[in-house]
Design a protein around this motif. Structure first.
Motif, PDB file in Angstrom:
ATOM      1  N   GLU A  57       0.837  -1.196   0.000  1.00  0.00           N
ATOM      2  CA  GLU A  57       0.000   0.000   0.000  1.00  0.00           C
ATOM      3  C   GLU A  57       0.874   1.250   0.000  1.00  0.00           C
ATOM      4  N   GLU A  58       0.326   2.329  -0.498  1.00  0.00           N
ATOM      5  CA  GLU A  58       1.072   3.588  -0.569  1.00  0.00           C
ATOM      6  C   GLU A  58       0.671   4.502   0.586  1.00  0.00           C
ATOM      7  N   VAL A  59       1.667   5.127   1.200  1.00  0.00           N
ATOM      8  CA  VAL A  59       1.413   6.094   2.265  1.00  0.00           C
ATOM      9  C   VAL A  59       2.005   7.438   1.854  1.00  0.00           C
ATOM     10  N   VAL A  60       1.371   8.507   2.339  1.00  0.00           N
ATOM     11  CA  VAL A  60       1.842   9.869   2.054  1.00  0.00           C
ATOM     12  C   VAL A  60       2.184  10.525   3.387  1.00  0.00           C
ATOM     13  N   TYR A  61       3.405  11.004   3.508  1.00  0.00           N
ATOM     14  CA  TYR A  61       3.883  11.589   4.753  1.00  0.00           C
ATOM     15  C   TYR A  61       3.548  13.085   4.828  1.00  0.00           C
ATOM     16  N   PRO A  62       3.681  13.676   6.028  1.00  0.00           N
ATOM     17  CA  PRO A  62       3.278  15.080   6.206  1.00  0.00           C
ATOM     18  C   PRO A  62       3.958  16.050   5.265  1.00  0.00           C
ATOM     19  N   ASP A  63       5.179  15.742   4.819  1.00  0.00           N
ATOM     20  CA  ASP A  63       5.872  16.682   3.920  1.00  0.00           C
ATOM     21  C   ASP A  63       5.560  16.428   2.456  1.00  0.00           C
ATOM     22  N   GLY A  64       4.631  15.485   2.175  1.00  0.00           N
ATOM     23  CA  GLY A  64       4.246  15.208   0.809  1.00  0.00           C
ATOM     24  C   GLY A  64       4.956  14.029   0.182  1.00  0.00           C
ATOM     25  N   TYR A  65       5.996  13.539   0.815  1.00  0.00           N
ATOM     26  CA  TYR A  65       6.721  12.382   0.290  1.00  0.00           C
ATOM     27  C   TYR A  65       5.851  11.128   0.415  1.00  0.00           C
ATOM     28  N   SER A  66       5.862  10.289  -0.603  1.00  0.00           N
ATOM     29  CA  SER A  66       5.060   9.065  -0.578  1.00  0.00           C
ATOM     30  C   SER A  66       5.947   7.869  -0.887  1.00  0.00           C
ATOM     31  N   GLU A  67       5.554   6.722  -0.377  1.00  0.00           N
ATOM     32  CA  GLU A  67       6.264   5.479  -0.672  1.00  0.00           C
ATOM     33  C   GLU A  67       5.330   4.302  -0.438  1.00  0.00           C
ATOM     34  N   LYS A  68       5.711   3.153  -0.975  1.00  0.00           N
ATOM     35  CA  LYS A  68       4.929   1.941  -0.822  1.00  0.00           C
ATOM     36  C   LYS A  68       5.500   1.099   0.311  1.00  0.00           C
ATOM     37  N   VAL A  69       4.609   0.595   1.146  1.00  0.00           N
ATOM     38  CA  VAL A  69       5.021  -0.175   2.327  1.00  0.00           C
ATOM     39  C   VAL A  69       4.203  -1.470   2.379  1.00  0.00           C
ATOM     40  N   HIS A  70       4.624  -2.374   3.253  1.00  0.00           N
ATOM     41  CA  HIS A  70       3.885  -3.614   3.459  1.00  0.00           C
ATOM     42  C   HIS A  70       2.806  -3.421   4.520  1.00  0.00           C
ATOM     43  N   ALA A  71       1.694  -4.079   4.304  1.00  0.00           N
ATOM     44  CA  ALA A  71       0.598  -4.077   5.276  1.00  0.00           C
ATOM     45  C   ALA A  71       0.189  -5.527   5.536  1.00  0.00           C
ATOM     46  N   PHE A  72      -0.274  -5.801   6.764  1.00  0.00           N
ATOM     47  CA  PHE A  72      -0.665  -7.154   7.146  1.00  0.00           C
ATOM     48  C   PHE A  72      -2.006  -7.136   7.858  1.00  0.00           C
ATOM     49  N   ASP A  73      -2.755  -8.218   7.685  1.00  0.00           N
ATOM     50  CA  ASP A  73      -3.965  -8.464   8.468  1.00  0.00           C
ATOM     51  C   ASP A  73      -3.624  -9.505   9.524  1.00  0.00           C
ATOM     52  N   ILE A  74      -3.589  -9.090  10.784  1.00  0.00           N
ATOM     53  CA  ILE A  74      -3.129  -9.941  11.885  1.00  0.00           C
ATOM     54  C   ILE A  74      -4.323 -10.390  12.725  1.00  0.00           C
ATOM     55  N   PRO A  75      -4.503 -11.698  12.915  1.00  0.00           N
ATOM     56  CA  PRO A  75      -5.579 -12.179  13.798  1.00  0.00           C
ATOM     57  C   PRO A  75      -5.340 -11.702  15.233  1.00  0.00           C
ATOM     58  N   VAL A  76      -6.410 -11.281  15.897  1.00  0.00           N
ATOM     59  CA  VAL A  76      -6.318 -10.792  17.281  1.00  0.00           C
ATOM     60  C   VAL A  76      -7.106 -11.755  18.171  1.00  0.00           C
ATOM     61  N   PRO A  77      -6.426 -12.570  18.993  1.00  0.00           N
ATOM     62  CA  PRO A  77      -7.143 -13.549  19.826  1.00  0.00           C
ATOM     63  C   PRO A  77      -7.916 -12.906  20.967  1.00  0.00           C
ATOM     64  N   TYR A  78      -7.423 -11.784  21.490  1.00  0.00           N
ATOM     65  CA  TYR A  78      -8.090 -11.089  22.584  1.00  0.00           C
ATOM     66  C   TYR A  78      -7.537  -9.670  22.677  1.00  0.00           C
ATOM     67  N   LEU A  79      -8.236  -8.817  23.407  1.00  0.00           N
ATOM     68  CA  LEU A  79      -7.830  -7.423  23.568  1.00  0.00           C
ATOM     69  C   LEU A  79      -7.102  -7.222  24.891  1.00  0.00           C
ATOM     70  N   ASP A  80      -6.299  -6.176  24.944  1.00  0.00           N
ATOM     71  CA  ASP A  80      -5.690  -5.669  26.183  1.00  0.00           C
ATOM     72  C   ASP A  80      -4.658  -6.612  26.801  1.00  0.00           C
ATOM     73  N   GLU A  81      -4.282  -7.685  26.132  1.00  0.00           N
ATOM     74  CA  GLU A  81      -3.251  -8.590  26.630  1.00  0.00           C
ATOM     75  C   GLU A  81      -2.295  -8.920  25.496  1.00  0.00           C
ATOM     76  N   GLU A  82      -1.024  -9.162  25.861  1.00  0.00           N
ATOM     77  CA  GLU A  82      -0.023  -9.462  24.852  1.00  0.00           C
ATOM     78  C   GLU A  82      -0.246 -10.843  24.228  1.00  0.00           C
ATOM     79  N   PHE A  83       0.074 -10.949  22.944  1.00  0.00           N
ATOM     80  CA  PHE A  83       0.099 -12.245  22.281  1.00  0.00           C
ATOM     81  C   PHE A  83       1.307 -12.280  21.342  1.00  0.00           C
ATOM     82  N   ASP A  84       1.658 -13.482  20.876  1.00  0.00           N
ATOM     83  CA  ASP A  84       2.892 -13.686  20.118  1.00  0.00           C
ATOM     84  C   ASP A  84       2.675 -13.468  18.625  1.00  0.00           C
ATOM     85  N   VAL A  85       3.617 -12.744  18.014  1.00  0.00           N
ATOM     86  CA  VAL A  85       3.671 -12.597  16.563  1.00  0.00           C
ATOM     87  C   VAL A  85       5.137 -12.676  16.162  1.00  0.00           C
TER      88      VAL A  85
END
Length: 314
Positions: A145-173
Protein backbone atom coordinates in the motif's frame (compact mmCIF):
# COMPACT_ATOMS: atom_id res chain seq x y z
CA UNK A 1 -4.90 -77.83 87.30
CA UNK A 2 -6.22 -80.53 85.01
CA UNK A 3 -8.67 -78.00 83.52
CA UNK A 4 -5.81 -75.58 82.60
CA UNK A 5 -3.83 -78.34 80.92
CA UNK A 6 -6.93 -79.32 78.95
CA UNK A 7 -7.47 -75.73 77.76
CA UNK A 8 -3.84 -75.45 76.74
CA UNK A 9 -4.08 -78.66 74.70
CA UNK A 10 -7.25 -77.42 72.96
CA UNK A 11 -5.61 -74.08 72.04
CA UNK A 12 -2.50 -75.85 70.71
CA UNK A 13 -4.65 -78.21 68.66
CA UNK A 14 -6.59 -75.28 67.20
CA UNK A 15 -3.36 -73.57 66.12
CA UNK A 16 -2.10 -76.73 64.44
CA UNK A 17 -5.44 -77.18 62.70
CA UNK A 18 -5.42 -73.57 61.41
CA UNK A 19 -1.90 -74.03 60.03
CA UNK A 20 -2.96 -77.20 58.26
CA UNK A 21 -6.03 -75.58 56.78
CA UNK A 22 -3.99 -72.65 55.44
CA UNK A 23 -1.46 -75.08 53.96
CA UNK A 24 -4.30 -77.04 52.42
CA UNK A 25 -5.78 -73.95 50.89
CA UNK A 26 -2.42 -73.04 49.38
CA UNK A 27 -2.14 -76.56 47.96
CA UNK A 28 -5.58 -75.98 46.43
CA UNK A 29 -4.22 -72.96 44.52
CA UNK A 30 -5.90 -70.38 46.75
CA UNK A 31 -3.43 -67.56 47.24
CA UNK A 32 -3.70 -66.19 50.72
CA UNK A 33 -1.50 -63.12 51.02
CA UNK A 34 -1.62 -59.40 51.46
CA UNK A 35 -2.53 -58.87 47.82
CA UNK A 36 -5.32 -61.45 47.75
CA UNK A 37 -8.86 -60.50 46.92
CA UNK A 38 -9.99 -62.53 49.97
CA UNK A 39 -9.96 -61.89 53.73
CA UNK A 40 -9.34 -64.79 56.17
CA UNK A 41 -11.73 -64.74 59.12
CA UNK A 42 -11.34 -67.21 62.00
CA UNK A 43 -14.66 -66.72 63.70
CA UNK A 44 -15.20 -69.85 65.83
CA UNK A 45 -13.39 -71.22 68.88
CA UNK A 46 -12.66 -74.55 67.14
CA UNK A 47 -10.58 -72.87 64.42
CA UNK A 48 -13.17 -72.71 61.62
CA UNK A 49 -11.86 -70.52 58.80
CA UNK A 50 -13.84 -68.74 56.13
CA UNK A 51 -12.78 -66.73 53.10
CA UNK A 52 -14.67 -63.55 52.27
CA UNK A 53 -14.29 -61.05 49.46
CA UNK A 54 -12.30 -57.94 50.30
CA UNK A 55 -14.00 -54.60 49.90
CA UNK A 56 -12.30 -52.79 46.98
CA UNK A 57 -10.03 -50.00 48.11
CA UNK A 58 -11.05 -46.52 47.11
CA UNK A 59 -8.58 -44.86 44.76
CA UNK A 60 -8.46 -41.11 45.07
CA UNK A 61 -8.13 -39.34 41.76
CA UNK A 62 -6.59 -35.90 41.38
CA UNK A 63 -9.21 -33.35 40.37
CA UNK A 64 -9.11 -32.55 36.67
CA UNK A 65 -7.60 -29.19 35.83
CA UNK A 66 -10.22 -26.80 34.49
CA UNK A 67 -9.73 -25.90 30.87
CA UNK A 68 -8.92 -22.30 30.10
CA UNK A 69 -12.01 -20.65 28.76
CA UNK A 70 -11.37 -17.90 26.22
CA UNK A 71 -13.64 -14.95 26.73
CA UNK A 72 -15.76 -14.16 23.69
CA UNK A 73 -15.02 -11.04 21.70
CA UNK A 74 -16.33 -8.08 23.74
CA UNK A 75 -17.02 -5.98 20.63
CA UNK A 76 -19.97 -5.87 18.29
CA UNK A 77 -19.37 -6.44 14.60
CA UNK A 78 -17.93 -3.37 12.96
CA UNK A 79 -14.73 -1.50 12.12
CA UNK A 80 -12.71 0.16 14.87
CA UNK A 81 -9.53 2.17 15.27
CA UNK A 82 -7.31 0.56 17.92
CA UNK A 83 -3.81 1.04 19.34
CA UNK A 84 -1.29 -1.51 18.05
CA UNK A 85 1.42 -1.89 20.70
CA UNK A 86 4.68 -3.80 20.19
CA UNK A 87 7.92 -4.53 22.03
CA UNK A 88 10.09 -3.28 19.15
CA UNK A 89 11.17 0.07 17.73
CA UNK A 90 11.46 -1.59 14.31
CA UNK A 91 8.16 -3.48 14.20
CA UNK A 92 5.31 -1.00 14.64
CA UNK A 93 2.59 0.86 12.82
CA UNK A 94 3.55 3.39 10.19
CA UNK A 95 4.03 6.98 11.36
CA UNK A 96 1.02 8.14 9.37
CA UNK A 97 -1.22 5.87 11.47
CA UNK A 98 -0.32 7.37 14.88
CA UNK A 99 0.32 3.90 16.29
CA UNK A 100 -3.11 2.61 15.31
CA UNK A 101 -4.57 -0.04 13.07
CA UNK A 102 -7.99 -0.78 11.63
CA UNK A 103 -9.64 -3.50 13.72
CA UNK A 104 -12.40 -5.43 11.95
CA UNK A 105 -14.81 -7.55 14.00
CA UNK A 106 -17.02 -10.05 12.18
CA UNK A 107 -19.02 -12.75 13.96
CA UNK A 108 -16.78 -12.49 17.00
CA UNK A 109 -13.51 -12.82 15.03
CA UNK A 110 -11.07 -9.91 15.30
CA UNK A 111 -8.44 -8.93 12.72
CA UNK A 112 -6.29 -5.79 12.73
CA UNK A 113 -4.94 -4.23 9.54
CA UNK A 114 -1.50 -2.70 10.11
CA UNK A 115 0.60 -0.52 7.81
CA UNK A 116 4.32 -0.97 8.52
CA UNK A 117 7.08 1.64 8.05
CA UNK A 118 8.61 -0.13 5.03
CA UNK A 119 8.72 -3.36 3.02
CA UNK A 120 11.52 -4.91 5.10
CA UNK A 121 9.16 -7.36 6.87
CA UNK A 122 8.41 -10.18 4.43
CA UNK A 123 6.06 -12.41 6.45
CA UNK A 124 4.35 -12.59 9.81
CA UNK A 125 3.23 -15.63 11.80
CA UNK A 126 0.57 -15.52 14.56
CA UNK A 127 2.65 -17.43 17.12
CA UNK A 128 6.27 -18.26 17.95
CA UNK A 129 9.16 -18.42 15.49
CA UNK A 130 9.82 -22.10 16.30
CA UNK A 131 6.38 -22.91 14.90
CA UNK A 132 6.76 -20.52 11.97
CA UNK A 133 9.90 -22.40 10.89
CA UNK A 134 8.10 -25.76 10.77
CA UNK A 135 7.17 -27.26 7.43
CA UNK A 136 3.60 -26.47 6.50
CA UNK A 137 3.30 -23.39 8.73
CA UNK A 138 0.73 -20.94 7.33
CA UNK A 139 2.37 -17.52 7.11
CA UNK A 140 0.69 -14.12 6.80
CA UNK A 141 1.37 -12.57 3.41
CA UNK A 142 1.75 -8.79 2.98
CA UNK A 143 -0.15 -6.45 0.73
CA UNK A 144 1.54 -3.39 -0.75
CA UNK A 145 0.00 0.00 0.00
CA UNK A 146 1.07 3.59 -0.57
CA UNK A 147 1.41 6.09 2.27
CA UNK A 148 1.84 9.87 2.05
CA UNK A 149 3.88 11.59 4.75
CA UNK A 150 3.28 15.08 6.21
CA UNK A 151 5.87 16.68 3.92
CA UNK A 152 4.25 15.21 0.81
CA UNK A 153 6.72 12.38 0.29
CA UNK A 154 5.06 9.06 -0.58
CA UNK A 155 6.26 5.48 -0.67
CA UNK A 156 4.93 1.94 -0.82
CA UNK A 157 5.02 -0.17 2.33
CA UNK A 158 3.88 -3.61 3.46
CA UNK A 159 0.60 -4.08 5.28
CA UNK A 160 -0.66 -7.15 7.15
CA UNK A 161 -3.97 -8.46 8.47
CA UNK A 162 -3.13 -9.94 11.89
CA UNK A 163 -5.58 -12.18 13.80
CA UNK A 164 -6.32 -10.79 17.28
CA UNK A 165 -7.14 -13.55 19.83
CA UNK A 166 -8.09 -11.09 22.58
CA UNK A 167 -7.83 -7.42 23.57
CA UNK A 168 -5.69 -5.67 26.18
CA UNK A 169 -3.25 -8.59 26.63
CA UNK A 170 -0.02 -9.46 24.85
CA UNK A 171 0.10 -12.25 22.28
CA UNK A 172 2.89 -13.69 20.12
CA UNK A 173 3.67 -12.60 16.56
CA UNK A 174 6.83 -13.75 14.77
CA UNK A 175 8.33 -11.98 11.76
CA UNK A 176 10.92 -12.68 9.10
CA UNK A 177 12.82 -9.92 7.34
CA UNK A 178 14.94 -9.61 4.24
CA UNK A 179 17.85 -11.37 5.98
CA UNK A 180 15.80 -14.56 6.27
CA UNK A 181 15.85 -14.69 10.08
CA UNK A 182 12.75 -15.19 12.23
CA UNK A 183 12.21 -13.05 15.35
CA UNK A 184 9.70 -13.35 18.19
CA UNK A 185 7.70 -10.30 19.25
CA UNK A 186 4.94 -9.48 21.73
CA UNK A 187 2.06 -7.31 20.56
CA UNK A 188 -1.24 -6.16 22.00
CA UNK A 189 -4.34 -4.39 20.74
CA UNK A 190 -5.99 -1.87 23.05
CA UNK A 191 -8.50 0.98 23.21
CA UNK A 192 -10.74 0.16 20.21
CA UNK A 193 -12.98 3.04 19.14
CA UNK A 194 -15.75 2.56 16.59
CA UNK A 195 -14.97 4.45 13.39
CA UNK A 196 -17.35 7.19 12.36
CA UNK A 197 -18.71 7.66 8.85
CA UNK A 198 -15.86 10.04 7.97
CA UNK A 199 -13.30 7.39 8.97
CA UNK A 200 -12.17 9.04 12.21
CA UNK A 201 -12.61 7.75 15.75
CA UNK A 202 -14.74 9.19 18.52
CA UNK A 203 -11.66 10.12 20.54
CA UNK A 204 -11.00 13.14 18.26
CA UNK A 205 -13.76 15.12 19.97
CA UNK A 206 -12.00 14.70 23.31
CA UNK A 207 -8.71 15.87 21.83
CA UNK A 208 -10.42 18.93 20.36
CA UNK A 209 -11.94 19.78 23.74
CA UNK A 210 -8.52 19.55 25.40
CA UNK A 211 -7.10 21.87 22.74
CA UNK A 212 -9.85 24.42 23.35
CA UNK A 213 -8.91 24.54 27.05
CA UNK A 214 -5.16 24.86 26.47
CA UNK A 215 -5.15 28.67 26.79
CA UNK A 216 -6.67 28.48 30.23
CA UNK A 217 -4.19 25.91 31.55
CA UNK A 218 -0.87 26.90 29.95
CA UNK A 219 -0.55 30.58 30.83
CA UNK A 220 0.28 33.11 28.13
CA UNK A 221 -0.41 31.78 24.64
CA UNK A 222 -0.58 32.89 21.04
CA UNK A 223 -2.50 31.65 18.02
CA UNK A 224 -0.19 30.09 15.44
CA UNK A 225 -0.47 28.40 12.06
CA UNK A 226 1.95 26.43 9.91
CA UNK A 227 2.85 26.91 6.27
CA UNK A 228 5.14 24.86 4.03
CA UNK A 229 5.82 21.21 3.48
CA UNK A 230 2.96 19.17 2.05
CA UNK A 231 0.41 21.04 4.10
CA UNK A 232 -0.52 17.87 6.02
CA UNK A 233 1.64 18.55 9.08
CA UNK A 234 0.33 20.89 11.74
CA UNK A 235 1.19 22.37 15.11
CA UNK A 236 -1.02 22.86 18.12
CA UNK A 237 -2.66 26.26 18.41
CA UNK A 238 -2.71 28.27 20.58
CA UNK A 239 0.94 27.70 21.49
CA UNK A 240 2.40 28.44 24.92
CA UNK A 241 4.92 31.23 25.44
CA UNK A 242 7.64 30.79 28.08
CA UNK A 243 10.19 33.25 29.40
CA UNK A 244 13.66 32.34 30.71
CA UNK A 245 16.67 34.55 31.35
CA UNK A 246 14.97 37.45 29.64
CA UNK A 247 14.30 35.44 26.49
CA UNK A 248 10.98 34.28 25.11
CA UNK A 249 10.41 30.75 23.85
CA UNK A 250 7.54 29.28 21.89
CA UNK A 251 6.40 25.75 22.77
CA UNK A 252 5.74 23.91 19.51
CA UNK A 253 3.82 20.64 19.54
CA UNK A 254 3.76 18.81 16.21
CA UNK A 255 1.02 16.52 14.96
CA UNK A 256 3.56 13.67 14.76
CA UNK A 257 6.05 12.01 17.15
CA UNK A 258 8.69 11.67 14.42
CA UNK A 259 10.36 15.08 14.38
CA UNK A 260 13.79 14.61 15.94
CA UNK A 261 15.17 18.15 15.73
CA UNK A 262 14.40 21.70 14.62
CA UNK A 263 16.72 24.39 13.27
CA UNK A 264 15.94 28.03 14.12
CA UNK A 265 18.26 30.78 12.86
CA UNK A 266 21.06 28.25 12.40
CA UNK A 267 20.75 26.65 15.86
CA UNK A 268 19.59 23.06 16.35
CA UNK A 269 17.01 22.25 19.05
CA UNK A 270 16.02 18.81 20.29
CA UNK A 271 12.60 17.69 21.60
CA UNK A 272 11.86 18.37 25.26
CA UNK A 273 9.74 15.19 25.60
CA UNK A 274 10.30 11.45 25.04
CA UNK A 275 6.73 10.23 24.48
CA UNK A 276 3.84 11.38 22.34
CA UNK A 277 3.99 14.00 19.60
CA UNK A 278 7.28 15.88 19.26
CA UNK A 279 7.47 19.04 21.41
CA UNK A 280 10.11 21.77 21.08
CA UNK A 281 10.88 25.02 22.87
CA UNK A 282 12.34 27.46 20.34
CA UNK A 283 13.45 31.07 20.86
CA UNK A 284 11.36 33.83 19.32
CA UNK A 285 12.61 37.41 19.07
CA UNK A 286 9.34 38.91 17.95
CA UNK A 287 5.78 37.63 17.68
CA UNK A 288 4.95 39.99 14.83
CA UNK A 289 4.71 38.35 11.43
CA UNK A 290 6.26 34.90 11.07
CA UNK A 291 9.28 32.70 11.80
CA UNK A 292 11.09 30.42 9.33
CA UNK A 293 12.21 27.07 10.74
CA UNK A 294 13.49 23.69 9.56
CA UNK A 295 12.15 20.45 11.06
CA UNK A 296 13.67 17.02 10.47
CA UNK A 297 11.31 14.03 10.24
CA UNK A 298 12.32 10.36 10.55
CA UNK A 299 8.93 9.06 9.49
CA UNK A 300 10.15 8.04 6.06
CA UNK A 301 12.74 5.48 5.03
CA UNK A 302 15.34 8.27 5.22
CA UNK A 303 15.32 11.42 7.44
CA UNK A 304 14.14 14.56 5.66
CA UNK A 305 14.62 18.21 6.59
CA UNK A 306 11.52 20.18 5.71
CA UNK A 307 11.23 23.98 5.60
CA UNK A 308 8.23 25.51 7.38
CA UNK A 309 6.97 28.95 8.31
CA UNK A 310 5.27 29.55 11.67
CA UNK A 311 2.77 32.38 11.31
CA UNK A 312 1.80 34.32 14.43
CA UNK A 313 -1.80 35.47 14.78
CA UNK A 314 -1.90 37.68 17.92
Amino acid sequence: MKKNIKNHIITLAGTIALTAIIAGCNNGNVNVNADSEYDINVSTPDGEMELTNKEPEEVSEAPAKPEKVTDPCPLEDGVYLADFNTDSTMFHANETCDGKGELTVKEGVMTIHILLPSKSVLNLYPGLKEDAEKEGAVLLEPSVEEVVYPDGYSEKVHAFDIPVPYLDEEFDVALIGSKGVWYDHKVSVTDPVLKTEDGSSGSSDVAAADSDNSEETSGKTIEVSLEGGSGKASITSPAQIKESDGKKYLVIEWSSPNYDYMIVEGEKYLPVNTEGNSVFEIPVGSFDGSLSVIADTVAMSKPHEVEYTIVFNP
